[in-house]
Design a protein around this motif. Structure first.
Motif, PDB file in Angstrom:
ATOM      1  N   LEU A  38     123.540  23.012 -54.033  1.00 22.40           N
ATOM      2  CA  LEU A  38     123.287  21.730 -54.702  1.00 22.40           C
ATOM      3  C   LEU A  38     122.175  21.025 -53.923  1.00 22.40           C
ATOM      4  O   LEU A  38     122.343  20.701 -52.749  1.00 22.40           O
ATOM      5  N   ILE A  39     121.042  20.835 -54.593  1.00 20.17           N
ATOM      6  CA  ILE A  39     119.877  20.256 -53.915  1.00 20.17           C
ATOM      7  C   ILE A  39     119.644  18.859 -54.469  1.00 20.17           C
ATOM      8  O   ILE A  39     119.393  18.688 -55.673  1.00 20.17           O
ATOM      9  N   SER A  40     119.734  17.865 -53.601  1.00 19.50           N
ATOM     10  CA  SER A  40     119.568  16.490 -54.072  1.00 19.50           C
ATOM     11  C   SER A  40     118.174  15.990 -53.732  1.00 19.50           C
ATOM     12  O   SER A  40     117.564  16.408 -52.749  1.00 19.50           O
ATOM     13  N   SER A  41     117.702  15.081 -54.581  1.00 24.91           N
ATOM     14  CA  SER A  41     116.352  14.572 -54.376  1.00 24.91           C
ATOM     15  C   SER A  41     116.297  13.077 -54.691  1.00 24.91           C
ATOM     16  O   SER A  41     115.422  12.617 -55.432  1.00 24.91           O
ATOM     17  N   GLY A  42     117.235  12.328 -54.118  1.00 21.46           N
ATOM     18  CA  GLY A  42     117.256  10.872 -54.271  1.00 21.46           C
ATOM     19  C   GLY A  42     117.135  10.448 -55.721  1.00 21.46           C
ATOM     20  O   GLY A  42     117.828  10.991 -56.589  1.00 21.46           O
ATOM     21  N   ARG A  43     116.252   9.508 -56.000  1.00 21.78           N
ATOM     22  CA  ARG A  43     116.145   8.987 -57.372  1.00 21.78           C
ATOM     23  C   ARG A  43     115.546   9.996 -58.354  1.00 21.78           C
ATOM     24  O   ARG A  43     115.615   9.814 -59.566  1.00 21.78           O
ATOM     25  N   GLU A  44     114.960  11.095 -57.814  1.00 17.09           N
ATOM     26  CA  GLU A  44     114.419  12.151 -58.694  1.00 17.09           C
ATOM     27  C   GLU A  44     115.544  12.970 -59.330  1.00 17.09           C
ATOM     28  O   GLU A  44     115.305  13.705 -60.278  1.00 17.09           O
ATOM     29  N   GLY A  45     116.749  12.885 -58.757  1.00 18.60           N
ATOM     30  CA  GLY A  45     117.879  13.617 -59.329  1.00 18.60           C
ATOM     31  C   GLY A  45     118.308  14.785 -58.472  1.00 18.60           C
ATOM     32  O   GLY A  45     118.274  14.693 -57.245  1.00 18.60           O
ATOM     33  N   ALA A  46     118.679  15.882 -59.126  1.00 23.16           N
ATOM     34  CA  ALA A  46     119.207  17.023 -58.363  1.00 23.16           C
ATOM     35  C   ALA A  46     119.119  18.317 -59.168  1.00 23.16           C
ATOM     36  O   ALA A  46     118.940  18.304 -60.384  1.00 23.16           O
ATOM     37  N   VAL A  47     119.255  19.413 -58.435  1.00 21.20           N
ATOM     38  CA  VAL A  47     119.244  20.760 -59.023  1.00 21.20           C
ATOM     39  C   VAL A  47     120.493  21.467 -58.502  1.00 21.20           C
ATOM     40  O   VAL A  47     120.847  21.324 -57.327  1.00 21.20           O
ATOM     41  N   TYR A  48     121.156  22.203 -59.394  1.00 17.19           N
ATOM     42  CA  TYR A  48     122.342  22.960 -58.976  1.00 17.19           C
ATOM     43  C   TYR A  48     122.114  24.423 -59.310  1.00 17.19           C
ATOM     44  O   TYR A  48     121.920  24.777 -60.473  1.00 17.19           O
ATOM     45  N   VAL A  49     122.110  25.257 -58.280  1.00 21.94           N
ATOM     46  CA  VAL A  49     121.882  26.687 -58.481  1.00 21.94           C
ATOM     47  C   VAL A  49     123.145  27.437 -58.056  1.00 21.94           C
ATOM     48  O   VAL A  49     123.655  27.238 -56.949  1.00 21.94           O
ATOM     49  N   THR A  50     123.659  28.251 -58.972  1.00 17.81           N
ATOM     50  CA  THR A  50     124.803  29.115 -58.644  1.00 17.81           C
ATOM     51  C   THR A  50     124.428  30.532 -59.104  1.00 17.81           C
ATOM     52  O   THR A  50     123.343  30.723 -59.669  1.00 17.81           O
ATOM     53  N   ALA A  51     125.332  31.488 -58.905  1.00 19.45           N
ATOM     54  CA  ALA A  51     125.006  32.859 -59.316  1.00 19.45           C
ATOM     55  C   ALA A  51     124.761  32.924 -60.820  1.00 19.45           C
ATOM     56  O   ALA A  51     123.929  33.704 -61.290  1.00 19.45           O
ATOM     57  N   LEU A 105     116.114  21.182 -47.332  1.00 20.36           N
ATOM     58  CA  LEU A 105     115.819  22.496 -47.927  1.00 20.36           C
ATOM     59  C   LEU A 105     114.500  23.039 -47.388  1.00 20.36           C
ATOM     60  O   LEU A 105     114.370  24.220 -47.091  1.00 20.36           O
ATOM     61  N   LYS A 106     113.535  22.137 -47.246  1.00 18.85           N
ATOM     62  CA  LYS A 106     112.209  22.533 -46.746  1.00 18.85           C
ATOM     63  C   LYS A 106     112.304  23.107 -45.324  1.00 18.85           C
ATOM     64  O   LYS A 106     111.485  23.920 -44.917  1.00 18.85           O
ATOM     65  N   GLY A 107     113.312  22.655 -44.575  1.00 18.98           N
ATOM     66  CA  GLY A 107     113.534  23.209 -43.233  1.00 18.98           C
ATOM     67  C   GLY A 107     114.122  24.613 -43.284  1.00 18.98           C
ATOM     68  O   GLY A 107     114.100  25.348 -42.300  1.00 18.98           O
ATOM     69  N   LEU A 108     114.653  24.981 -44.460  1.00 18.14           N
ATOM     70  CA  LEU A 108     115.277  26.306 -44.610  1.00 18.14           C
ATOM     71  C   LEU A 108     114.347  27.320 -45.251  1.00 18.14           C
ATOM     72  O   LEU A 108     114.302  28.477 -44.874  1.00 18.14           O
ATOM     73  N   VAL A 109     113.635  26.848 -46.301  1.00 15.34           N
ATOM     74  CA  VAL A 109     112.766  27.726 -47.092  1.00 15.34           C
ATOM     75  C   VAL A 109     111.472  26.941 -47.322  1.00 15.34           C
ATOM     76  O   VAL A 109     111.523  25.735 -47.549  1.00 15.34           O
TER      77      VAL A 109
END
Ligand code: ATP
Ligand code: F1X
Length: 309
Positions: free
Chosen positions: A219-232, A189-193
């Protein structure tokens, strides 16, 4: 039908050692070999979830039987374009002492322009608007970073939904073509934004920016930190679960499988996210790129706490 596209399959050789000793003879505790490559891993987990997919992409003919026999044994349909050369072997070093996995991924075979064109023409003849396509993984030599963007544009022309899981320039160019969904980890993601990967607000904002561009599910994953899901309509967060780790390799692919299953079956954003996290979590509990167990996925699903943001 779900099609998973792997342009650079891999045999995953997992070597478990206590601690890596640079410049010394390291002795393994155990080793294993799995059929891998990101799209293939997605198909493996889809099978466990009880849904058929077709594994396609490009396969080197020299050791192709290792892949084809394995997929056949799981009753997963494969339809690869064969090129001359050997599929790569990627080394995954698991250090017990530090609980880390170090990947050494090889380059793979070389694909000519004509071979790629033949694969694309054939692949496009297979799919129609009822299908969902997963594009994931690195590219072999001879294929340009623009490939995922090009494929997304061609597939969108046929009203086919695409989930993209790539990195570096192939991700950047793929995102410019606005796929239906993406599954970057925070570094991708950091490579995109430009984000602060430690800050959830910054991650969510990046997700929203991508949604505003027209991508429908991020859907943004972050290993053991978990994840974030962004939709409209929704933004969800879930922490990673504390589980015994065998190998984190393929956790992202398992997550993509959960996402693809959910989208294909019309699940809500909440259910898609829960299932995706459960698949990723169950995967880290298996060795190498071994497939997680469905009972474990179900058990983990019931433990996941999803928070709306
Ligand atoms: N150490 C861990 N402990 C618990 N859950 C994990 C761990 N690592 C991964 N997961 C689960 O798997 C999901 C995907 O993991 P990750 O963010 O590492 O994907 P990735 O970087 O795409 O992985 P890969 O490229 O190896 O397939 C995470 O969001 C989390 O739910
Ligand atoms: O070199 P790529 O294509 O980026 O990644 C390949 C790979 O690391 O991805 C899978 C895990 O996600 C493994 O099966 C495989 O070895």
């Amino acid at each position: 039908m779900i099609y998973t596209v792997t342009l650079n399959p891999a045999i995953d050789k997992t070597v478990v050692i206590d601690e890596y000793q640079r410049g010394k003879v390291n002795r393994s505790i155990n080793t294993r070999k799995d059929v891998g490559g990101k799209g293939i891993n997605v198909s493996k987990v889809l099978k466990v979830l009880g849904i058929d997919s077709v594994c396609t992409g490009i396969l080197g003919n020299e050791n192709s039987n290792f892949f084809l026999n394995y997929l056949e044994s799981l009753n997963i349909k494969s339809d690869f374009y064969l090129v001359s050369g050997e599929n790569r072997t990627n080394i995954k070093i698991v250090e017990k002492k530090h609980r880390t996995v170090t990947d050494i991924n090889d380059k793979g075979f070389i694909v000519t322009h004509e071979e790629l064109k033949k694969f694309i023409d054939y692949f496009l003849s297979l799919v129609d608007e009822r299908d969902l396509v997963v594009l994931s993984g690195s590219l072999p030599e001879g294929i340009k970073d623009s490939i995922y963007g090009d494929l997304i544009n061609l597939l969108k022309g046929k009203s086919v939904k695409v989930i993209l899981d790539a990195d570096n320039n192939s991700l950047i160019e793929g995102v410019e073509a606005i796929p239906y969904a993406i599954k970057p980890n925070v570094y991708e993601l950091k490579g995109l934004v430009d984000i602060d990967e430690k800050n959830i607000g910054s991650i969510v904002k990046a997700g929203r920016d991508l949604i505003n561009k027209g991508i429908e599910k991020v859907l943004i994953s972050s290993g053991r930190e978990g994840a974030v899901y962004v939709t409209a309509k929704n933004i969800y967060f879930s922490e990673g679960l504390e589980v015994p780790i065998e190998s984190t390799v393929g956790a992202g692919d398992a997550m993509v499988a959960g996402m693809a299953y959910g989208i294909e079956n019309g699940l809500s954003d909440y259910e898609v996210f829960k299932l995706a996290i459960a698949c990723g979590t169950a995967k880290v509990m298996t060795a190498g790129t071994e497939i997680p167990d469905i009972e474990r996925i179900k058990e983990i699903t019931s433990k996941i706490i999803v928070k709306p943001l």
